[in-house]
Motif scaffolding. Structure first.
Motif, PDB file in Angstrom:
ATOM      1  N   ASP A  66       5.430  14.617  -7.278  1.00  0.00           N
ATOM      2  CA  ASP A  66       4.899  13.485  -6.377  1.00  0.00           C
ATOM      3  C   ASP A  66       5.072  12.158  -7.327  1.00  0.00           C
ATOM      4  O   ASP A  66       5.427  11.206  -6.773  1.00  0.00           O
ATOM      5  CB  ASP A  66       3.497  13.770  -5.995  1.00  0.00           C
ATOM      6  N   VAL A  67       4.800  12.266  -8.712  1.00  0.00           N
ATOM      7  CA  VAL A  67       4.904  10.950  -9.571  1.00  0.00           C
ATOM      8  C   VAL A  67       6.319  10.510  -9.657  1.00  0.00           C
ATOM      9  O   VAL A  67       6.728   9.591  -9.336  1.00  0.00           O
ATOM     10  CB  VAL A  67       4.462  11.332 -10.983  1.00  0.00           C
ATOM     11  N   ARG A  68       7.214  11.514  -9.763  1.00  0.00           N
ATOM     12  CA  ARG A  68       8.807  11.129  -9.580  1.00  0.00           C
ATOM     13  C   ARG A  68       9.056  10.601  -8.198  1.00  0.00           C
ATOM     14  O   ARG A  68       9.940   9.802  -8.098  1.00  0.00           O
ATOM     15  CB  ARG A  68       9.761  12.508  -9.751  1.00  0.00           C
ATOM     16  N   LEU A  69       8.443  11.282  -7.040  1.00  0.00           N
ATOM     17  CA  LEU A  69       8.690  10.789  -5.860  1.00  0.00           C
ATOM     18  C   LEU A  69       8.361   9.419  -5.711  1.00  0.00           C
ATOM     19  O   LEU A  69       9.183   8.437  -4.913  1.00  0.00           O
ATOM     20  CB  LEU A  69       7.818  11.500  -4.994  1.00  0.00           C
ATOM     21  N   ILE A  70       7.368   8.816  -6.250  1.00  0.00           N
ATOM     22  CA  ILE A  70       6.857   7.431  -6.299  1.00  0.00           C
ATOM     23  C   ILE A  70       8.149   6.432  -6.692  1.00  0.00           C
ATOM     24  O   ILE A  70       8.429   5.420  -6.081  1.00  0.00           O
ATOM     25  CB  ILE A  70       5.700   7.113  -7.204  1.00  0.00           C
ATOM     26  N   PHE A  71       8.511   6.609  -7.724  1.00  0.00           N
ATOM     27  CA  PHE A  71       9.743   6.154  -8.328  1.00  0.00           C
ATOM     28  C   PHE A  71      11.008   6.173  -7.877  1.00  0.00           C
ATOM     29  O   PHE A  71      11.871   5.183  -7.595  1.00  0.00           O
ATOM     30  CB  PHE A  71       9.869   6.402 -10.015  1.00  0.00           C
ATOM     31  N   ALA A  72      11.159   7.520  -7.206  1.00  0.00           N
ATOM     32  CA  ALA A  72      12.562   7.841  -6.549  1.00  0.00           C
ATOM     33  C   ALA A  72      12.682   6.847  -5.264  1.00  0.00           C
ATOM     34  O   ALA A  72      13.495   6.337  -4.854  1.00  0.00           O
ATOM     35  CB  ALA A  72      12.695   9.255  -6.246  1.00  0.00           C
ATOM     36  N   ASN A  73      11.478   6.859  -4.407  1.00  0.00           N
ATOM     37  CA  ASN A  73      11.187   5.997  -3.375  1.00  0.00           C
ATOM     38  C   ASN A  73      11.581   4.538  -3.551  1.00  0.00           C
ATOM     39  O   ASN A  73      12.255   3.695  -2.791  1.00  0.00           O
ATOM     40  CB  ASN A  73       9.909   6.056  -2.694  1.00  0.00           C
ATOM     41  N   ALA A  74      10.822   4.073  -4.523  1.00  0.00           N
ATOM     42  CA  ALA A  74      11.048   2.509  -4.926  1.00  0.00           C
ATOM     43  C   ALA A  74      12.606   2.275  -5.494  1.00  0.00           C
ATOM     44  O   ALA A  74      13.069   1.225  -4.838  1.00  0.00           O
ATOM     45  CB  ALA A  74      10.324   2.213  -6.140  1.00  0.00           C
ATOM     46  N   MET A  75      13.233   3.252  -5.956  1.00  0.00           N
ATOM     47  CA  MET A  75      14.756   3.155  -6.450  1.00  0.00           C
ATOM     48  C   MET A  75      15.515   3.159  -5.387  1.00  0.00           C
ATOM     49  O   MET A  75      16.584   2.568  -5.102  1.00  0.00           O
ATOM     50  CB  MET A  75      15.010   3.950  -7.456  1.00  0.00           C
ATOM     51  N   LYS A  76      15.386   3.993  -4.169  1.00  0.00           N
ATOM     52  CA  LYS A  76      15.954   4.274  -3.124  1.00  0.00           C
ATOM     53  C   LYS A  76      15.863   3.036  -2.294  1.00  0.00           C
ATOM     54  O   LYS A  76      16.757   2.494  -1.659  1.00  0.00           O
ATOM     55  CB  LYS A  76      15.709   5.506  -2.320  1.00  0.00           C
ATOM     56  N   TYR A  77      14.797   2.483  -1.865  1.00  0.00           N
ATOM     57  CA  TYR A  77      14.628   1.433  -1.151  1.00  0.00           C
ATOM     58  C   TYR A  77      15.158  -0.071  -1.546  1.00  0.00           C
ATOM     59  O   TYR A  77      15.351  -0.884  -0.846  1.00  0.00           O
ATOM     60  CB  TYR A  77      12.936   1.509  -0.554  1.00  0.00           C
ATOM     61  N   ASN A  78      14.819  -0.246  -2.974  1.00  0.00           N
ATOM     62  CA  ASN A  78      15.034  -1.427  -3.479  1.00  0.00           C
ATOM     63  C   ASN A  78      16.622  -1.339  -4.089  1.00  0.00           C
ATOM     64  O   ASN A  78      16.947  -0.359  -4.848  1.00  0.00           O
ATOM     65  CB  ASN A  78      14.149  -1.985  -4.587  1.00  0.00           C
ATOM     66  N   ASP A  79      17.223  -2.584  -4.153  1.00  0.00           N
ATOM     67  CA  ASP A  79      18.597  -2.768  -4.536  1.00  0.00           C
ATOM     68  C   ASP A  79      18.542  -2.581  -6.192  1.00  0.00           C
ATOM     69  O   ASP A  79      17.253  -2.849  -6.741  1.00  0.00           O
ATOM     70  CB  ASP A  79      19.113  -4.063  -4.270  1.00  0.00           C
ATOM     71  N   GLU A  80      19.595  -2.064  -6.803  1.00  0.00           N
ATOM     72  CA  GLU A  80      19.464  -2.033  -8.352  1.00  0.00           C
ATOM     73  C   GLU A  80      19.123  -3.176  -9.257  1.00  0.00           C
ATOM     74  O   GLU A  80      18.513  -3.120 -10.160  1.00  0.00           O
ATOM     75  CB  GLU A  80      20.759  -1.551  -8.825  1.00  0.00           C
ATOM     76  N   GLN A  81      19.318  -4.457  -8.431  1.00  0.00           N
ATOM     77  CA  GLN A  81      19.254  -5.529  -9.168  1.00  0.00           C
ATOM     78  C   GLN A  81      17.685  -6.118  -9.127  1.00  0.00           C
ATOM     79  O   GLN A  81      17.073  -7.084  -9.585  1.00  0.00           O
ATOM     80  CB  GLN A  81      19.893  -6.709  -8.738  1.00  0.00           C
ATOM     81  N   HIS A  82      16.897  -5.330  -8.078  1.00  0.00           N
ATOM     82  CA  HIS A  82      15.651  -5.752  -7.480  1.00  0.00           C
ATOM     83  C   HIS A  82      14.578  -5.420  -8.825  1.00  0.00           C
ATOM     84  O   HIS A  82      14.693  -4.400  -9.389  1.00  0.00           O
ATOM     85  CB  HIS A  82      15.081  -4.979  -6.388  1.00  0.00           C
ATOM     86  N   ASP A  83      13.612  -6.393  -9.040  1.00  0.00           N
ATOM     87  CA  ASP A  83      12.425  -6.043 -10.100  1.00  0.00           C
ATOM     88  C   ASP A  83      11.874  -4.896  -9.948  1.00  0.00           C
ATOM     89  O   ASP A  83      11.670  -4.063 -10.855  1.00  0.00           O
ATOM     90  CB  ASP A  83      11.486  -7.246 -10.061  1.00  0.00           C
ATOM     91  N   VAL A  84      11.556  -4.497  -8.642  1.00  0.00           N
ATOM     92  CA  VAL A  84      10.926  -3.195  -8.490  1.00  0.00           C
ATOM     93  C   VAL A  84      11.588  -2.109  -8.681  1.00  0.00           C
ATOM     94  O   VAL A  84      11.338  -0.976  -9.361  1.00  0.00           O
ATOM     95  CB  VAL A  84      10.452  -3.074  -6.789  1.00  0.00           C
ATOM     96  N   HIS A  85      13.016  -2.013  -8.600  1.00  0.00           N
ATOM     97  CA  HIS A  85      13.844  -0.909  -9.008  1.00  0.00           C
ATOM     98  C   HIS A  85      13.899  -0.746 -10.379  1.00  0.00           C
ATOM     99  O   HIS A  85      13.753   0.502 -10.800  1.00  0.00           O
ATOM    100  CB  HIS A  85      15.192  -1.419  -8.228  1.00  0.00           C
ATOM    101  N   ILE A  86      14.109  -2.097 -11.028  1.00  0.00           N
ATOM    102  CA  ILE A  86      14.200  -1.951 -12.415  1.00  0.00           C
ATOM    103  C   ILE A  86      12.902  -1.258 -13.122  1.00  0.00           C
ATOM    104  O   ILE A  86      12.882  -0.564 -14.136  1.00  0.00           O
ATOM    105  CB  ILE A  86      14.233  -3.441 -13.034  1.00  0.00           C
TER     106      ILE A  86
END
Length: 355
Positions: free
Chosen positions: A156-176
C-alpha cells in the motif's frame, strides 16, 4: 567488387573489407518519448537493485568483521541478530513515521481532493487510491479491514507513490517528490526484508510441523535476497536487450554518407574488433562468411538493424582505441620526462664531484 560506388576496400588483420551503400525516414517523437520512459523505468529499477546488492554485501562484510574466536563471541549482540523475532509491525510503523515526517510527504498524507482540485480524470487513471491516513487506520484497526502482515502495508505504501507518479507528469513536483520518497522507503524496506522473510519462513514451518523452527537464519534470508536480486538483474538485462532491438528497428534509414563513414570506420578497427563486427553481420545473415581472407561487405544488402548496430559498435571501439593510444602517449611522455630528469640529476652530481 561491389556494385553501387562503395567505400574503397580495407585491409585489416590480413583481411580485405569492401563496403557499399541507400535513403532515409525518422521515428515519431511519441515513440522516442515512450522509449525514454522505458529507459527511465529500467534505470530506477537498477538503482533499487544496486541498493539491494549493497545491503547483501554489507551483511556479509559485517559477518567477516564479527568472526574470530572469543572476541567475536562476546560481541555477537552487536554484530549478529538476537534470538527471537522483533515485532515487525512495530518496526514497519517506525519506517512509515520516518517517511511521513519528511518535508515532501504532505501531498500523500490524506486522500487526494479530487473535487477541490477538479481532477475529473483521476479515477479513470487511478483505479485504487491510497494515502497514509488510510494505511494508519488499517494498521490501528480502525477500519473494517486490517493488515495481516507487513507485506500488505509495504504494497500500500508503494501504491501511494506509484499512483502519484502515474497520474502526474515526470516534470511535475508531485511526481519528483513521490519518486524520491519511494527510493528512501525502499532503502528502509530492504533493511527490514531479511527479518520479514526469516519470520515468514518460521511461520511456514510452524504451520507444517506445529512447532517453532530453529533452522532459519539471517544468512538464509540474505542468500534468498541475493538470489532474487540476481534473477531481477537478469530480467532487466533481457528487457534492455529487447528495448535496444526495438529502438534499432525503428531507426531511420542510413544515408549514403553515413554508410561511407561506417565503412571507413570498419577499416580502422583492430583485428579483434573487426571480428566482432563481422560476427554482428553474420547474426542477421547466416550465409555471410566471416572467416574468408577477403570479405565483401555490401552495405545495401544489410538490414537497418545490422547497420545501426555496427555504427554504435564501431564508434565505441574507435573511441576505446583512441583512449588507449592517448594513454600510451601520455605514459611515454611521462617516461621520457623521468629519464631526462634522472640524466640531469646524474650530470649535476658529476659536475659537483669534479675538482
Amino acid at each position: 567488387m561491389v556494385p553501387g560506388g562503395g567505400v574503397p576496400p580495407a585491409v585489416e588483420g590480413g583481411r580485405r573489407i569492401a563496403a557499399t551503400e541507400t535513403a532515409e525516414v525518422r521515428a515519431p517523437a511519441a515513440e522516442v518519448d515512450a522509449f525514454r520512459r522505458q529507459v527511465d523505468e529500467l534505470v530506477s529499477k537498477t538503482d533499487l537493485l544496486e541498493k539491494r546488492v549493497n545491503e547483501v554485501v554489507g551483511f556479509y562484510d559485517g559477518k567477516k568483521h564479527c568472526s574470530g574466536g572469543r572476541k567475536a563471541a562476546s560481541s555477537r549482540k552487536d554484530c549478529g541478530h538476537s534470538k527471537g523475532m522483533p515485532d515487525l509491525m512495530r518496526q514497519f510503523g517506525v519506517i512509515v513515521r520516518q517517511i511521513t515526517s519528511h518535508e515532501w510527504a504532505e501531498p500523500f498524507l490524506k486522500p487526494v481532493d479530487v473535487v477541490g482540485l477538479q481532477l475529473d480524470d483521476y479515477y479513470k487513471i487511478i483505479t485504487k487510491p491510497m494515502d497514509f491516513s488510510t494505511i494508519q487506520n488499517k494498521m490501528e484497526g480502525k477500519d473494517e479491514t486490517k493488515y495481516n502482515n507487513v507485506r500488505e502495508i509495504y504494497a500500500d505504501v508503494r501504491l501511494i507513490f506509484a499512483n502519484a507518479m502515474k497520474y502526474n507528469d515526470e516534470q511535475h513536483d508531485v511526481h519528483i517528490m513521490a519518486k524520491s520518497l519511494l527510493e528512501k522507503f525502499e532503502e528502509k524496506w530492504l533493511q527490514l526484508l531479511p527479518k520479514v522473510e526469516n519470520e515468514e519462513r518460521k511461520q511456514k514451518d510452524e504451520d507444517v510441523n506445529g512447532v517453532p523452527s530453529t533452522k532459519t537464519s539471517p544468512e538464509e534470508a540474505f542468500a534468498k535476497l541475493a538470489k532474487d536480486t540476481d534473477n531481477e538483474l537478469i530480467e532487466i538485462n533481457k528487457q534492455l536487450e529487447e528495448l535496444r532491438q526495438m529502438v534499432v528497428q525503428r531507426c531511420r534509414k542510413m544515408t549514403t554518407d553515413e554508410k561511407r563513414k561506417l565503412g571507413a570506420g570498419l577499416c580502422h578497427l583492430s583485428p579483434d574488433d573487426l571480428n566482432k563486427a563481422l560476427e554482428m553481420v553474420a547474426q542477421d545473415n547466416p550465409t555471410f562468411q566471416t572467416t574468408a581472407d577477403e570479405v565483401d561487405l555490401d552495405m545495401d544488402a544489410q538490414s537497418e538493424t545490422t547497420l545501426w548496430r555496427l555504427k554504435f559498435f564501431v564508434r565505441e571501439a574507435l573511441e576505446r582505441q583512441t583512449n588507449i593510444v592517448s594513454g600510451r602517449t601520455d605514459e611515454n611522455a611521462k617516461r621520457k620526462r623521468e629519464i631526462c630528469n634522472a640524466l640531469a640529476r646524474t650530470n649535476s652530481k658529476r659536475v659537483k664531484q669534479q675538482p
